[in-house]
Design an enzyme around this catalytic site. Structure first.
Site, PDB file in Angstrom:
ATOM      1  N   ARG A  88     -60.212  49.693  58.470  1.00  0.00           N
ATOM      2  CA  ARG A  88     -58.747  49.541  58.306  1.00  0.00           C
ATOM      3  C   ARG A  88     -58.318  50.477  57.181  1.00  0.00           C
ATOM      4  NH1 ARG A  88     -56.298  43.594  58.300  1.00  0.00           N
ATOM      5  NH2 ARG A  88     -54.446  44.709  59.013  1.00  0.00           N
ATOM      6  N   GLN A 195     -49.931  35.265  60.662  1.00  0.00           N
ATOM      7  CA  GLN A 195     -50.766  34.794  59.554  1.00  0.00           C
ATOM      8  C   GLN A 195     -50.084  33.660  58.785  1.00  0.00           C
ATOM      9  OE1 GLN A 195     -50.105  37.985  60.255  1.00  0.00           O
ATOM     10  NE2 GLN A 195     -51.724  39.383  59.622  1.00  0.00           N
ATOM     11  N   ASP A 236     -51.329  44.894  49.677  1.00  0.00           N
ATOM     12  CA  ASP A 236     -52.516  45.560  50.219  1.00  0.00           C
ATOM     13  C   ASP A 236     -52.854  46.813  49.440  1.00  0.00           C
ATOM     14  OD1 ASP A 236     -51.522  43.853  52.580  1.00  0.00           O
ATOM     15  OD2 ASP A 236     -53.598  44.397  53.023  1.00  0.00           O
ATOM     16  N   ASN A 246     -47.296  45.982  51.629  1.00  0.00           N
ATOM     17  CA  ASN A 246     -47.758  44.648  52.035  1.00  0.00           C
ATOM     18  C   ASN A 246     -47.383  44.421  53.498  1.00  0.00           C
ATOM     19  OD1 ASN A 246     -49.018  42.104  51.285  1.00  0.00           O
ATOM     20  ND2 ASN A 246     -46.992  41.190  51.572  1.00  0.00           N
TER      21      ASN A 246
HETATM   22  O1  MRU Z   1     -53.099  42.402  58.132  1.00  0.00           O
HETATM   23  P1  MRU Z   1     -53.575  41.425  57.098  1.00  0.00           P
HETATM   24  O2  MRU Z   1     -53.535  40.014  57.544  1.00  0.00           O
HETATM   25  O3  MRU Z   1     -54.924  41.828  56.537  1.00  0.00           O
HETATM   26  O4  MRU Z   1     -52.516  41.585  55.924  1.00  0.00           O
HETATM   27  C1  MRU Z   1     -52.648  40.782  54.792  1.00  0.00           C
HETATM   28  C2  MRU Z   1     -51.562  40.994  53.812  1.00  0.00           C
HETATM   29  O5  MRU Z   1     -50.677  41.796  54.000  1.00  0.00           O
HETATM   30  C3  MRU Z   1     -51.645  40.216  52.540  1.00  0.00           C
HETATM   31  O6  MRU Z   1     -50.368  39.953  52.047  1.00  0.00           O
HETATM   32  C4  MRU Z   1     -52.405  41.063  51.502  1.00  0.00           C
HETATM   33  O7  MRU Z   1     -53.609  41.536  52.029  1.00  0.00           O
HETATM   34  C5  MRU Z   1     -52.702  40.278  50.286  1.00  0.00           C
HETATM   35  S1  MRU Z   1     -53.918  39.033  50.592  1.00  0.00           S
HETATM   36  C6  MRU Z   1     -54.313  38.285  49.155  1.00  0.00           C
END
Ligand code: MRU
Length: 348
Positions: A88, A195, A236, A246
């Site tokens: 990713r 999520q 992120d 994010n």
């Molecule tokens: O695509 P994801 O579910 O990996 O994205 C997660 C997020 O955007 C979270 O807000 C971020 O990783 C922070 S997690 C502590």
């Protein structure tokens, strides 16, 4: 229970987040390429959890390799690093963890392949433990921003499932709740992977934190009605100027909160900061499979040939943020200065 861990059989074990909230099931891998695929497929997700999973992936690569010499093992690890880093692109924790593990493996004082294997596993375990400790530190700082009686708007999942344990933004909310504050959380469902409704709501159920799931499109409604006191989401990758990348949808919430004079905070460990990025607009944004939009979790909402787009993240410019919650404290503008100080302090 940890989101990701090492087993006595030298495997990497993860909670399969695709099955929550219906099933709490684990998967185990004995090949680092499976770990990379698990990250891509979001068996494990969330920036800190991805980073530690990649670190365990590197340790796994070392254990699965039959290399007898240091040179052969390093060659194997270099290939593993490329494959894991491709899993990713946006969460900087992944590339950071893999590069860090390569540095550990290249330590010249390790003169046998088995020494490298042991050193990599010990480092992955240390990173997992550090993640939990750092989350609790940042949660303690963040909890001070939450008042008794507050309603908090939260986006995506940033709880223990997104980390090794405890969580970042949701960890902050959890700590406020554990301090006895009477709070309620509005959880954006967070399309298309949901999520918020699947993972964050499940965590709130488990912990007893009062919550309500809202459609993403209802966030503005509640912000404008004055029903939200504070917005907290994760990150992120955070650029040097404090721009926060994010989960998709964070930007529109931040703008609407700003319009309604409601403070917005992003909570993250300083390992999520990428000071090589001057601003958020140059951070790569992952574009995911269009079927996540057309047929989320296999539910065909529209025919498979309908056109779609699916960016996984967006950029919230730093001007919309009241502060950045880190293990080094709550950082305030100008973030170019406060973030650089915090990152330096964290690195010792
Ligand atoms: O695509 P994801 O579910 O990996 O994205 C997660 C997020 O955007 C979270 O807000 C971020 O990783 C922070 S997690 C502590």
């Amino acid at each position: 229970m940890r989101t990701v861990e090492w087993t006595e059989q030298n495997r990497v074990r993860m909670i399969d987040q695709r099955r929550i909230p219906w099933h709490l099931a684990h998967v185990e891998y004995d090949d680092y390429r499976e770990v990379a695929q698990a990250i891509t497929d979001m068996v494990v997700r969330g920036a800190p959890a991805i980073g530690v999973s990649a670190a365990y992936g590197m340790a796994l690569a070392a254990y699965q390799s039959g290399a007898l010499t240091v040179g052969d093992l390093l060659d194997f690890l270099n290939v593993a690093a490329v494959i894991l880093k491709k899993a990713r692109p946006t969460a900087v924790n992944l590339a950071w963890a893999v590069d860090h593990m390569l540095d550990v493996a290249r330590d010249e004082s390790l003169d046998r392949a088995d020494d490298i294997r042991r050193a990599l596993l010990a480092e992955a375990e240390r990173m997992a433990d550090a993640d939990v400790a750092i989350n609790k530190q940042l949660a303690a700082h963040g909890a001070e921003l939450i008042n008794d009686g507050d309603t908090i708007l939260h986006h995506c999942n940033t709880g223990f499932l997104a980390t090794v344990d405890y969580g970042t933004a949701l960890g902050t909310i959890r700590m406020a709740y554990e301090q006895g504050k009477n709070i309620c959380v509005l959880l954006d469902e967070t399309r298309p992977r949901l999520q918020g409704s699947r993972l964050s709501a499940w965590e709130c159920e488990e912990l007893g934190i009062p919550y309500e799931i809202i459609p993403d499109t209802a966030a503005g409604y509640y912000l404008r009605r004055g029903e939200v006191n504070i917005v907290i989401f994760g990150a992120d990758r955070v650029a040097a100027n404090g721009d926060v990348v994010n989960k998709i949808g964070s930007y529109q919430i931040a703008v609407l909160a700003h319009e309604n004079e409601i403070p917005v905070y992003s909570a993250f460990p300083t390992s999520t900061a990428d000071l090589t990025m001057a601003n958020g607009d140059i951070i790569p944004i992952e574009q995911r499979d269009l079927d996540e939009v057309r047929a989320p979790y296999g539910l065909e909402i529209v025919p498979a040939h309908f056109n779609a787009r699916n960016p996984a993240f967006d950029v919230t410019p730093h001007r919309y943020l009241a502060g950045l919650i880190t293990e080094q404290g709550v950082l305030r503008a100008p973030f170019t200065e406060s973030l650089a100080v915090a990152v330096k302090a964290a690195q010792g």
